[in-house]
Design a protein around this motif. Structure first.
Motif, PDB file in Angstrom:
ATOM      1  N   ARG B 138     -16.151  57.726  86.067  1.00  0.00           N
ATOM      2  CA  ARG B 138     -16.290  57.991  87.491  1.00  0.00           C
ATOM      3  C   ARG B 138     -16.374  56.536  88.426  1.00  0.00           C
ATOM      4  N   LYS B 139     -16.200  56.912  89.645  1.00  0.00           N
ATOM      5  CA  LYS B 139     -16.234  55.724  90.493  1.00  0.00           C
ATOM      6  C   LYS B 139     -17.471  54.838  90.293  1.00  0.00           C
ATOM      7  N   ARG B 172     -10.478  62.300  92.768  1.00  0.00           N
ATOM      8  CA  ARG B 172     -11.880  61.801  93.137  1.00  0.00           C
ATOM      9  C   ARG B 172     -12.140  60.094  92.996  1.00  0.00           C
ATOM     10  N   SER B 173     -10.805  59.658  92.802  1.00  0.00           N
ATOM     11  CA  SER B 173     -10.989  57.935  92.613  1.00  0.00           C
ATOM     12  C   SER B 173     -11.730  57.675  91.406  1.00  0.00           C
ATOM     13  N   TYR B 174     -11.623  58.516  90.253  1.00  0.00           N
ATOM     14  CA  TYR B 174     -11.968  57.989  88.962  1.00  0.00           C
ATOM     15  C   TYR B 174     -11.121  57.061  88.400  1.00  0.00           C
TER      16      TYR B 174
END
Lengths: 388, 255
Positions: B138-139, B172-174
């Motif tokens: 995750r981010k 999601r910018s992961y």
């Protein structure tokens, strides 16, 4: 039995704090929770629900959503509702279930922001913290998003009231009395966060010369405004006559010297005889302020008791009494004089002990709302006979 | 600070790969933290002569929040900072939620600020089966995901699933997909098949570790192959992979 409540109620949750703090600001608050839970946030914990519209929603989380990780339904529903309702901003908050399954609220907020082009901020509630945290985090997030541009301070003395929600102040006129008192003392009230002020008034908070923090829900916001705009803050609720006057002096002093004042904590004495002194239980800035008022108005110092659930609030660690659980609170209360607290607490004291009801909506909801008296800038002498 | 997560089918050699990379980075003079994200809690054992360290969830179970950062982080014999997330009692609780709780606890206690690792390696259990196991990508967590796979059918299948998850979370910018690490099992057309998989995801084989008797022997000795057999072909392959990662991110080794 630690962490066990047999007689008492519990305080409202962080999700209720979020809904309450943002209620009047024109945003859409979506709590990721099962259908039916909205009545807790919007009716049991929200007296304004029947008088004032607000966009407080739950996502209607289902078992299938939880199992399948169906974030897309939440995203689509929020985007669709936003299109219909045109909120100024969107807040996402989580109940225990999405927290347990690791729902990535930040990423969901990013996606909704990208699709709606609206300000979207997640508040990391979990449904298990007290309302103080949810309300505090929400106000801070709101200000960080909307209240950051430099503005000129007013010429006249001016103040923001920070930390007002019905959870602490009901809708009995207390907040209006505080506002009226400050105006009578010569202050222009720029905004009241977050009861009775518009979105525009609140985002112009930077122009106030001083901030009055009336509950622990407002402390993080006041610290932010101090960092952002160098606006000093004073903590305390102007209760009683003399303490209210003293607090007005503290506000003027803070404007002059630019320094913060934790008035409600330190402008009171610790009772020389701790046992048999009156004790106050409420949100701790309110409770401390009432202790200040009892001393200044009636020359009766009082103890402040901080329940375990409210320990994240501002209290005086060298003086105030922390009750770790219901059993320890029961023990503490056997050694106090008059207890001033929400009527639910009366069940913990003996019949011989005197009791003054101080209803707290975050604790007993609407049960005792009618008995909730305005104490702001009021004479407290009617309590003298009971307290002495 | 570069953060990398490693995923792949269970038993494919993730912990071996991550432990060797960590040891090589540490030997290069970099501050490296290896975080095992698997309830089995055996990711970092080769840095401690085969012994297991206390896990974050063990500490939470025993002390709630009343423990320090130093109780969670153990310096290995090869100077690698080691953390094991741990897990619930087998068959009970929620392992995914456990990973989230452990990673949040590390952050709350200031692990990244206090130890200031230049490289953080997350060694994650098998597939991305739920929200908890996507946490390391995750981010705010990993910048890149590497997927360890052999040319075996089930391994490629699992690797493809993980790559799809990374792709799904891109919006999601992961973490980005860094590439595939081929851990050879000497099956027919192994490199060719993994190359096709990588191309399907517009990626590449970032490193190739040949089938090696020394790796197995090093594990028997409770050591990394680069420590036990530094001149072996496997040690050289791990070193090449480590150098390529550093080069890609512009990180210079200190020695």
């Amino acid at each position: 039995m630690k962490q066990t409540t047999r007689t008492l109620s519990i305080y409202s949750s962080d999700t209720a704090g979020t809904a309450s703090m943002l209620y009047e600001l024109g945003g859409m608050t979506v709590i990721h929770d099962a259908s039916g839970c909205n009545s807790t946030y919007s009716t049991h914990d929200e007296p304004r629900w029947y008088q004032m519209d607000s966009m407080i929603y739950i996502s209607g989380l289902t078992e299938t959503d939880v199992i399948l990780g169906n974030d897309e339904r939440l995203i689509e529903d929020v985007c669709k509702a936003a299109k219909e309702l045109s909120p100024r901003f969107i807040t996402l908050a989580a109940s225990p279930m999405p927290v347990m399954t690791g729902t990535d609220l930040d990423a969901i907020a990013d996606e909704i922001r990208a699709r709606t082009l609206l300000p979207v901020f997640p508040i990391h509630t979990n449904g298990m913290n007290s309302y103080l945290k949810g309300a505090s985090d929400s106000l801070l997030a709101f200000l960080q998003y909307f209240c950051k541009e430099n503005v000129e301070k007013t010429v006249r003395p001016s103040v923001n009231i920070i930390g007002a929600t019905p959870l602490d102040f009901s809708i009995n006129g207390t907040v209006e009395s505080i506002r009226k008192f400050l105006m009578e003392e010569g202050f222009d009230v720029i905004s009241c966060m977050s009861m009775g002020s518009s979105f525009e008034e609140i985002i112009s908070a930077g122009k106030a010369q001083v901030n009055l923090v009336i509950s622990s829900c407002g402390l993080a916001a006041a610290k932010y405004l101090f960092r952002q705009f160098h606006t000093p803050f004073v903590t305390g609720v102007p209760l009683g006559k003399r303490y209210a006057g003293h607090l007005a002096q503290e506000l003027r002093k803070a404007i002059k010297n630019g320094e913060n004042s934790f008035s409600c904590l330190y402008d009171r004495s610790i009772p020389q005889e701790r046992e048999n002194a009156p004790a106050v239980i409420h949100e701790s800035i309110f409770a401390s302020s009432l202790a200040c008022a009892l001393e200044k108005d009636l020359s009766i110092p009082a103890n402040v008791i901080v329940p375990e659930e409210l320990q994240i609030s501002l209290y005086r660690k060298d003086a105030d009494i922390v009750a770790e659980c219901e059993d320890s609170l029961r023990e503490i209360l056997t050694h106090t004089g008059t207890l001033i607290a929400d009527p639910f607490y009366q069940a913990l004291i003996s019949e011989n002990q005197s009791f003054i009801p101080l209803p707290h909506e975050a604790f007993s909801g609407r049960c005792f709302r009618r008995a909730n008296k305005v104490l702001a800038a009021r004479d407290l002498s009617q309590w003298r006979d009971i307290l002495c | 600070m570069l953060k990398i997560a490693f995923y792949g089918k269970g038993g494919i050699g993730k912990s071996t790969t991550v432990s060797n990379l960590a040891a090589i980075f540490a030997k290069m003079g970099l501050t490296v933290m290896q975080i095992g994200c698997d309830p089995k809690a055996d990711s970092t054992s080769v840095h401690h002569g085969g012994k297991r360290i206390v896990t974050v969830l063990d500490l939470i179970r025993k002390y709630n929040d009343d423990f320090s950062l130093e109780d969670m982080v153990f310096r290995g014999e090869d100077n690698v900072l080691c953390v094991e997330a741990g897990g619930p009692v087998p068959g009970m609780g929620c392992a995914g939620r456990g990973i989230i709780a452990a990673l949040e606890k590390l952050e709350q206690k200031g692990a990244y600020e206090v130890y200031k690792p230049q490289i953080v390696l997350y060694d994650v259990l098998g597939d991305v089966v739920c929200g908890g196991f996507s946490m390391p990508m995750r981010k705010g967590y990993a910048h890149e995901v590497y997927i360890v796979t052999s040319g075996e059918k089930m391994s490629i299948y699992a690797a493809g699933n993980i790559a799809m998850a990374v792709d799904l979370f891109r919006k999601r910018s992961y973490a980005e997909l860094g590439g595939f690490i081929l851990n050879c099992r000497d099956v027919p057309d192994e490199e060719k098949n993994v190359k096709v998989l990588a191309e399907d995801f517009h990626s590449s084989i970032a490193g190739k570790i040949g089938r090696s008797r020394e790796i197995q022997e090093a594990e028997r000795l409770n050591k990394c192959v680069c420590g036990a057999f530094p001149d072996s072909p496997a040690a050289k392959e791990y070193t090449l992979l480590a150098e390529n990662i550093l080069k890609k991110w512009g990180i210079k080794a200190k020695c």
